[in-house]
Structures are given as C-alpha cells and as structure tokens.
Design a protein around this motif. Sequence first.
Motif, short mmCIF file in Angstrom:
data_model
loop_
_atom_site.label_atom_id
_atom_site.label_comp_id
_atom_site.label_asym_id
_atom_site.label_seq_id
_atom_site.Cartn_x
_atom_site.Cartn_y
_atom_site.Cartn_z
N ASP A 88 -28.57 45.12 -28.71
CA ASP A 88 -29.00 46.11 -27.71
C ASP A 88 -30.34 45.70 -27.10
OD1 ASP A 88 -26.72 47.56 -28.27
OD2 ASP A 88 -27.77 49.10 -29.45
N LEU A 89 -31.26 45.22 -27.92
CA LEU A 89 -32.58 44.82 -27.44
C LEU A 89 -32.49 43.65 -26.47
CD1 LEU A 89 -35.67 45.12 -27.64
CD2 LEU A 89 -35.59 43.57 -29.59
N ILE A 90 -31.74 42.63 -26.83
CA ILE A 90 -31.61 41.45 -25.96
C ILE A 90 -30.82 41.80 -24.70
CG2 ILE A 90 -30.61 39.14 -25.78
CD1 ILE A 90 -31.31 38.82 -28.80
N ALA A 91 -29.71 42.54 -24.86
CA ALA A 91 -28.88 42.88 -23.71
C ALA A 91 -29.62 43.79 -22.73
CB ALA A 91 -27.59 43.54 -24.16
N SER A 92 -30.53 44.62 -23.23
CA SER A 92 -31.24 45.54 -22.34
C SER A 92 -32.51 44.93 -21.75
CB SER A 92 -31.59 46.83 -23.08
OG SER A 92 -32.56 46.57 -24.08
N SER A 93 -32.90 43.74 -22.21
CA SER A 93 -34.08 43.10 -21.64
C SER A 93 -33.77 42.68 -20.21
CB SER A 93 -34.51 41.88 -22.47
OG SER A 93 -33.64 40.80 -22.26
N ASN A 94 -34.79 42.35 -19.46
CA ASN A 94 -34.56 41.98 -18.06
C ASN A 94 -33.89 40.62 -17.92
OD1 ASN A 94 -36.71 40.42 -18.82
ND2 ASN A 94 -37.98 40.88 -17.05
N THR A 95 -33.64 39.93 -19.02
CA THR A 95 -32.99 38.61 -18.94
C THR A 95 -31.64 38.57 -19.65
OG1 THR A 95 -34.01 37.81 -20.99
CG2 THR A 95 -35.24 37.47 -18.94
N GLY A 96 -31.21 39.67 -20.26
CA GLY A 96 -29.99 39.62 -21.08
C GLY A 96 -28.89 40.52 -20.60
N ARG A 97 -27.73 40.35 -21.24
CA ARG A 97 -26.59 41.24 -21.00
C ARG A 97 -25.63 41.07 -22.16
NH1 ARG A 97 -24.24 37.50 -16.36
NH2 ARG A 97 -26.37 37.64 -15.90
#
Length: 107
Positions: free
Chosen positions: A89-98
């Motif tokens: 969730d943290l990586i996917a919600s960052s401005n660089t992830g999904r």
Amino acid sequence: MKGVTQTKLPVDAFQSILDLVVPVSPKEGEPELAVIAEYHGLKKMLSVPAEATAFRRVPGNNVLLLATWKKLNQENTKLAHDGIKSLADLIASSNTGRSTGYGNYSK
C-alpha cells in the motif's frame, strides 16, 4: 510474497519503507520483511505493442515484497500478511508506484 510496480525509486517514501522493514526492536521469531527492487531498462520492452503479448506493458519496474519467518503459527502468518500489505500500500500509493495486481512473482 507480493509484487507491485514503481516508475522510479520512491525517495519520499523511503524512510517509511525502512521503518516497516527494519523495526527498532524486532522480536525473536517474528516475520522479517524485505523489499527487492528490480531495475532494468524499459525501452525495449515498451517498444512492443501492448496487444502483441499477454505481458502487461507499463513504464515501471517490479518490486518484490517478501516475508520470511521460522515459527509457523497463525499470529506470524497474520503479521507477515499485514506487513507485506502495508508495504504494498505504501509503495503503490507513493507518487512513483502503483499496484498492478500482477508481477513476475508468485507464491
């Protein structure tokens, strides 16, 4: 094990990722989390039309999220699941992830 993608290193989220992966006081026998980022050139892969193969064509690299533990019990399984979900969730919600729902990794 879970896979997500990111378009570049999520520098703004890196401290939060480290806080989840490297706890201040790890307890003996609890799951250990790992984040393995796969970086490679995407130019060749993205040059193939999306409809040419079943593989998804997105401008991002895979990130493998891994949990390991020695003491098999429901509590550790839940801790591992919750830890990996938090990282995804943290990586996917960052401005660089999904979260793509697919990666080159499986259980």
